[in-house]
Write an enzyme that holds these catalytic residues in place. Structure first.
Site, PDB file in Angstrom:
ATOM      1  CE1 TYR A  17       6.479   3.927  40.261  1.00 62.37           C
ATOM      2  CE2 TYR A  17       5.443   1.826  40.718  1.00 62.37           C
ATOM      3  CZ  TYR A  17       5.500   3.196  40.888  1.00 62.37           C
ATOM      4  OH  TYR A  17       4.571   3.828  41.676  1.00 62.37           O
ATOM      5  CE1 TYR A 145       6.147   6.872  45.187  1.00 61.38           C
ATOM      6  CE2 TYR A 145       4.585   5.821  46.674  1.00 61.38           C
ATOM      7  CZ  TYR A 145       4.949   6.203  45.398  1.00 61.38           C
ATOM      8  OH  TYR A 145       4.122   5.918  44.346  1.00 61.38           O
ATOM      9  CG  ASP A 239       0.814   8.715  52.773  1.00 62.45           C
ATOM     10  OD1 ASP A 239       0.034   7.743  52.835  1.00 62.45           O
ATOM     11  OD2 ASP A 239       1.477   8.992  51.758  1.00 62.45           O
ATOM     12  CE  LYS A 268       0.878   0.911  48.184  1.00 61.20           C
ATOM     13  NZ  LYS A 268       1.477   2.221  48.353  1.00 61.20           N
TER      14      LYS A 268
HETATM   15  C1  LIG Z   1       1.443   3.511  47.597  1.00 59.86           C
HETATM   16  C2  LIG Z   1       1.509   4.770  48.368  1.00 59.86           C
HETATM   17  C3  LIG Z   1       0.944   5.958  47.874  1.00 59.86           C
HETATM   18  C4  LIG Z   1       0.294   6.046  46.519  1.00 59.86           C
HETATM   19  O1  LIG Z   1      -0.827   5.245  46.390  1.00 59.86           O
HETATM   20  P1  LIG Z   1      -1.320   4.816  44.934  1.00 59.86           P
HETATM   21  O2  LIG Z   1      -2.573   4.066  45.194  1.00 59.86           O
HETATM   22  O3  LIG Z   1      -0.228   3.969  44.354  1.00 59.86           O
HETATM   23  O4  LIG Z   1      -1.529   6.061  44.147  1.00 59.86           O
HETATM   24  C5  LIG Z   1       1.017   7.086  48.671  1.00 59.86           C
HETATM   25  N1  LIG Z   1       1.612   7.069  49.883  1.00 59.86           N
HETATM   26  C6  LIG Z   1       2.156   5.948  50.382  1.00 59.86           C
HETATM   27  C7  LIG Z   1       2.780   5.974  51.735  1.00 59.86           C
HETATM   28  C8  LIG Z   1       2.144   4.759  49.637  1.00 59.86           C
HETATM   29  O5  LIG Z   1       2.719   3.660  50.132  1.00 59.86           O
END
Ligand SMILES: *Cc1c(COP(=O)(O)O)cnc(C)c1O
Length: 421
Positions: A17, A145, A239, A268
Site C-alpha cells: 500500500y 473491504y 466476514d 487476523k
Molecule cells: C484484513 C481483512 C481481510 C483480508 O485479510 P488478509 O489476511 O489481509 O488477506 C479481509 N476482510 C476483512 C474484513 C479484513 O479486515
C-alpha cells in the site's frame, strides 16, 4: 544509525500500500514485546494498531510462543490433502463450538483474503451443484473491504477502496449502501427481489467496516441484512476477519445481532497475530450441497500451506487465552478509555466524527486533510499509529495497559489538533 542489513536490504523490498517514490523509508523493527515495537535505533513505539489488528494478546505472549515452539519440534508442516493433524482437528472443533449460529465445517487457508475467496467459491458452487448455474453474483456494501485478491477485491467498494485501479478487471458485483433506515431496508429487499435469480449471496463485515474506512452500523441494520438475505434463500456471508475475537466488543459481531451466517470468514486475530491463518466456516446445508457421486461437485481448493500446524497451534493457544484471561472485560475497559480519550477531538476544526466501538476508536477528518502525512508525527510522539483514507484510528492489543492507551489517545489529540490548524 541503521543496522548493517538495512540500506541495501530495504532497496530490495517492495512495501505494501505504498507509493515507493514518495513514501518515507520504512522503519527498522528489531523486536516486539507486549504492546511495544522496538526499533533498531533503540526507540520503543507503543503500538496502537496491533499489527493490523492481529496481535490481540500483545506481542510475544509466552503461551503462544511455547505452544508454537512445541509444535515446531514435532511437525512444522504437513500437506492437508489426504492427511489431517491434531492441531487442525482440535481447532476446527473449537471454532465451530464458539462460532455464531450453527456452522458445521471448517475449511482452512493461510490468510484472510483466501478465506474470502473460498467463501465466494463455496457460494457460487453451492448454487451450481443444486442446479442453478446462473446464480453467481454477490451483493456487497459501500465502504466494504474484503481483501486484496481478485475475488475479494470484486466485493470490496470499487470507488472508495484502494482497489480502484482494478474496477474494470474484477467481476462486477452489486454494491449497495448498508440499509440503516426502514426505507433503506425496503429498498434493499426490493433490490434482492429484483436481482434474486442472479445472486449467490450477500457478503458483509458485521457492525464495523474496517479497511474501507472504519464505518459502523448497528445490530438492527445487520439483523435486517441477514434476515432479508436468508428469507430469500440467499447465502449470508459474514466476514469477521477484522471484527472476530472481541475486536468490536462481542466475541463475534454476529452475536450482538443474533444472526446466523451460512458462511463465516475468520483471520487476523485468529492466531493471536503470530502466524498467517484463515478459516472459512460453512453450514451443514452449504456443505451438503457438495456431497455427490459426481467428483466435479467437490470444492476444488487447497492452498499448499492450508491448516499449517504451527498456525493452528498458535490459534489453539490463542483460544486458550480467550478462555483463561478476561479479554471481554479488557475490551469494555478499552472502549471506555477510548471514548474518554478521543471524544475531546470532536470539537476540533476539521474533525468530522469521533466514534468508538469495542477496541476500535476512530477520529474521522475532513477529506481534504492528507492523513498519511500524519504518520511520522505519531512516530515522533512514540506511537505506532497508521492513519489512512480520512481516518486516524486506534485498534490496540486487547491487553493494553490503561496508561499506554491514554498515551495513545493523547498522541491522537495532539497530532489531530495540529493537523487541522
Ligand atoms: C484484513 C481483512 C481481510 C483480508 O485479510 P488478509 O489476511 O489481509 O488477506 C479481509 N476482510 C476483512 C474484513 C479484513 O479486515
Amino acid at each position: 544509525m541503521n543496522p548493517a542489513w538495512y540500506d541495501e536490504g530495504v532497496r530490495a523490498i517492495w512495501s505494501p500500500y505504498c507509493q515507493m517514490k514518495t513514501a518515507p523509508a520504512p522503519l527498522a523493527a528489531v523486536a516486539t514485546r507486549g504492546t511495544r515495537i522496538i526499533l533498531a535505533d533503540g526507540r520503543e513505539l507503543i503500538d496502537g494498531v496491533a499489527s493490523w489488528w492481529s496481535a490481540c494478546h500483545g506481542y510475544n505472549h509466552p503461551h503462544l510462543l511455547e505452544q508454537v515452539g512445541r509444535q515446531l519440534a514435532i511437525m512444522p508442516h504437513v500437506m492437508f490433502g489426504g492427511l489431517v493433524h491434531e492441531q487442525a482437528c482440535t481447532l476446527a472443533r473449537r471454532l465451530l463450538a464458539i462460532a455464531p449460529g450453527k456452522l458445521a465445517r471448517v475449511f482452512f487457508s493461510y490468510s484472510g483474503s483466501p478465506a474470502v475467496e473460498v467463501a465466494l467459491k463455496m457460494a457460487v458452487q453451492y448454487w451450481k451443484n443444486r442446479g442453478h448455474a446462473g446464480r453467481d453474483r454477490f451483493v456487497c456494501f459501500t465502504d466494504g473491504y474484503h481483501g486484496d485478491t481478485l475475488g475479494a477485491m470484486s466485493v470490496s467498494d470499487p470507488d472508495h477502496s484502494m482497489h480502484r485501479a482494478f474496477r474494470d478487471v474484477v467481476p462486477r458485483q452489486h454494491v449497495v449502501d448498508i440499509p440503516r433506515t426502514c426505507e433503506a431496508r425496503q429498498r434493499f429487499a426490493s433490490f434482492l427481489d429484483a436481482h434474486g435469480d442472479a445472486l449467490a449471496g450477500v457478503i458483509v463485515e458485521p457492525l464495523v467496516q474496517g479497511a474501507g474506512g472504519m464505518r459502523f452500523h448497528d445490530a438492527e441494520a445487520l439483523a435486517a441484512i441477514a434476515e432479508l438475505t436468508r428469507a430469500r434463500g440467499l447465502l449470508f456471508i459474514a466476514d469477521e476477519i477484522a471484527t472476530g475475537f472481541h475486536r468490536a466488543g462481542p466475541r463475534f459481531a454476529c452475536d450482538e445481532a443474533g444472526v446466523a451466517p451460512d458462511i463465516l470468514c475468520l483471520g487476523k486475530a485468529l492466531t493471536g497475530g503470530v502466524l498467517g491463518l484463515g478459516a472459512t466456516l460453512a453450514s451443514e446445508q452449504v456443505f451438503d450441497a457438495f456431497l455427490s457421486d459426481d467428483a466435479g461437485a467437490a470444492l476444488m481448493h487447497g492452498p499448499t500451506f492450508m491448516a499449517n500446524p504451527l498456525a493452528c497451534a498458535a490459534a489453539n493457544a490463542s483460544l486458550d487465552l480467550f478462555e483463561r484471561e478476561p479479554r471481554a472485560r479488557q475490551v469494555a475497559g478499552i472502549e471506555q478509555t477510548l471514548r474518554a480519550g478521543l471524544e475531546p477531538c470532536r470539537g476540533l476544526p476539521g474533525v468530522v466524527d469521533v466514534r468508538v466501538r469495542g477496541a476500535i476508536g476512530v477520529v474521522q477528518l475532513d477529506p481534504r486533510i492528507h492523513v498519511p502525512a500524519l504518520r511520522p508525527r505519531f512516530v515522533a510522539e512514540g506511537a505506532w499509529i497508521r492513519p489512512f483514507g480520512d481516518i486516524v484510528y486506534l485498534a490496540p492489543a486487547l491487553v493494553i495497559e490503561p496508561s499506554d492507551l491514554e498515551f495513545l489517545t493523547a498522541a491522537v489529540r495532539r497530532v489531530v489538533a495540529l493537523a487541522v490548524k
